[in-house]
Write an enzyme that holds these catalytic residues in place. Sequence first.
Site, PDB file in Angstrom:
ATOM      1  N   HIS A   1       0.802  -1.233   0.000  1.00 18.97           N
ATOM      2  CA  HIS A   1       0.000   0.000   0.000  1.00 18.97           C
ATOM      3  C   HIS A   1       0.832   1.279   0.000  1.00 18.97           C
ATOM      4  O   HIS A   1       0.278   2.369  -0.067  1.00 18.97           O
ATOM      5  CB  HIS A   1      -0.904   0.033   1.234  1.00 18.97           C
ATOM      6  CG  HIS A   1      -0.159   0.322   2.506  1.00 18.97           C
ATOM      7  ND1 HIS A   1       0.682  -0.582   3.083  1.00 18.97           N
ATOM      8  CD2 HIS A   1      -0.104   1.422   3.275  1.00 18.97           C
ATOM      9  CE1 HIS A   1       1.206  -0.051   4.176  1.00 18.97           C
ATOM     10  NE2 HIS A   1       0.758   1.169   4.319  1.00 18.97           N
TER      11      HIS A   1
HETATM   12  N1  UDP Z   1      -3.559  -5.422   9.173  1.00 22.09           N
HETATM   13  C1  UDP Z   1      -4.867  -5.783   9.490  1.00 22.09           C
HETATM   14  N2  UDP Z   1      -5.682  -6.203   8.479  1.00 22.09           N
HETATM   15  C2  UDP Z   1      -5.277  -6.276   7.190  1.00 22.09           C
HETATM   16  C3  UDP Z   1      -3.942  -5.906   6.877  1.00 22.09           C
HETATM   17  C4  UDP Z   1      -3.115  -5.472   7.889  1.00 22.09           C
HETATM   18  O1  UDP Z   1      -5.257  -5.736  10.654  1.00 22.09           O
HETATM   19  O2  UDP Z   1      -6.082  -6.653   6.323  1.00 22.09           O
HETATM   20  C5  UDP Z   1      -2.693  -4.926  10.256  1.00 22.09           C
HETATM   21  C6  UDP Z   1      -1.360  -5.627  10.419  1.00 22.09           C
HETATM   22  O3  UDP Z   1      -1.482  -6.721  11.312  1.00 22.09           O
HETATM   23  C7  UDP Z   1      -0.461  -4.550  10.969  1.00 22.09           C
HETATM   24  C8  UDP Z   1      -1.037  -3.282  10.412  1.00 22.09           C
HETATM   25  O4  UDP Z   1      -2.351  -3.599   9.946  1.00 22.09           O
HETATM   26  O5  UDP Z   1      -0.542  -4.485  12.378  1.00 22.09           O
HETATM   27  C9  UDP Z   1      -0.172  -2.793   9.284  1.00 22.09           C
HETATM   28  O6  UDP Z   1      -0.773  -1.732   8.700  1.00 22.09           O
HETATM   29  P1  UDP Z   1      -0.262  -1.101   7.334  1.00 22.09           P
HETATM   30  O7  UDP Z   1       0.471  -2.110   6.555  1.00 22.09           O
HETATM   31  O8  UDP Z   1      -1.462  -0.456   6.724  1.00 22.09           O
HETATM   32  O9  UDP Z   1       0.664   0.092   7.812  1.00 22.09           O
HETATM   33  P2  UDP Z   1       2.207   0.235   8.119  1.00 22.09           P
HETATM   34  O10 UDP Z   1       2.567  -0.761   9.174  1.00 22.09           O
HETATM   35  O11 UDP Z   1       2.946   0.053   6.851  1.00 22.09           O
HETATM   36  O12 UDP Z   1       2.317   1.636   8.636  1.00 22.09           O
END
Ligand code: UDP
Length: 359
Positions: A205
């Site tokens: 994403h």
């Molecule tokens: N996550 C979730 N459902 C999903 C995909 C990801 O709960 O369908 C959770 C995952 O376990 C993690 C977080 O969302 O804790 C990651 O979010 P994202 O990848 O959007 O953001 P980033 O960590 O890159 O800031």
Amino acid sequence: MKIGVILGVRPEIIKLAPVFRELVNRNIDHFVIHTNQHYSYDMDKLFFEELNLNPPKYNLECGYDSFKKQISFMSKRAFDVLQKEKPDNMIVFADPTSAFAGALAAAKASIDISHIEAGLRSDDLRMLEETNRIAIGQLADYHFAPTVGAKQNLLDEGTNEERIHVVGNTIVDSVYQNMEIANKDKSLLEKLNLEAKKYFLVTAHRGENVDDKETLSNILKAMDMVYQKYKLPIVWPLHPRTKKMINTFNLKIPECIKIIEPVGFLEFLQLETNARLMITDSGGIQEEACILKIPCVTMRLTTERPETVNVGSNIVAGLNPDKILESVETMMGRDTNWENPFGDGKSAVKILDTLKNIY
Ligand code: UDP
């Protein structure tokens, strides 16, 4: 002691949940501002419900706009709340625009700022998150770094050592607190017709990946190549931003990919724990894969989580499909007996102990 907390996106809700539990258990006066940067039910409210969190006291309703508009609306509206609430300390988390806006508002209102997950650096200034992190680091008064590496990044930028506290990452608290509940239920696996350890779990994403047509096509191509090699299902809970960009670029999703809607944290933990391997550009998922001992391949040029690479749980593959496949092949053969470098699951306790000593 009165604490304010600002958040706005899915990972902040998940990673701040243990801090909220501690605030409630200790009966500490606090309030939560939600910017609503993420606003759809399955990226926002679902997490408050399933993690049993109180709804935020304030909602700034800043979900729809460009970065420029978001930052100005969020910081102005947060400033108005802070003038009214006058907390001793404002907690901001990691690197989303909401955290940067919260830090700006608190600085302007002369309120102390605690930055949790401080000191991460990818050294890739194309990432909005990287500039947010650096800016928040400059504004913050207390830096809760997850690792000694993150502390070193802050020291290198001239941060006063007395203001840095290495406390681990609250994602470990969150994973430990929810894993048992998540693993009792296997219904999502059954529903998706998946067998434990016989599928790949994918997410992507990041703006610099999915907002670029060629990069996003390469990611889809790489998934097809991984499928052709291993013939294992590829499950991909599609982030709304990625869905929008696939439609905008009119890209065809290879049939081997099982696209599903984003799921809640408990269901995602279920998918992670049972995956053979994860392929991602997420920050948090690199950590979770490491904690859960699932091999991870990161589709990015850099990572702000080098600890995962150092312990052997993750490879930063870049974005060339051949390199992604090659990295999957390497990680498929790797032992998963690495150490978890992100702490013992007591980060929230350590953060609140520290704040209690300060105020
Ligand atoms: N996550 C979730 N459902 C999903 C995909 C990801 O709960 O369908 C959770 C995952 O376990 C993690 C977080 O969302 O804790 C990651 O979010 P994202 O990848 O959007 O953001 P980033 O960590 O890159 O800031």
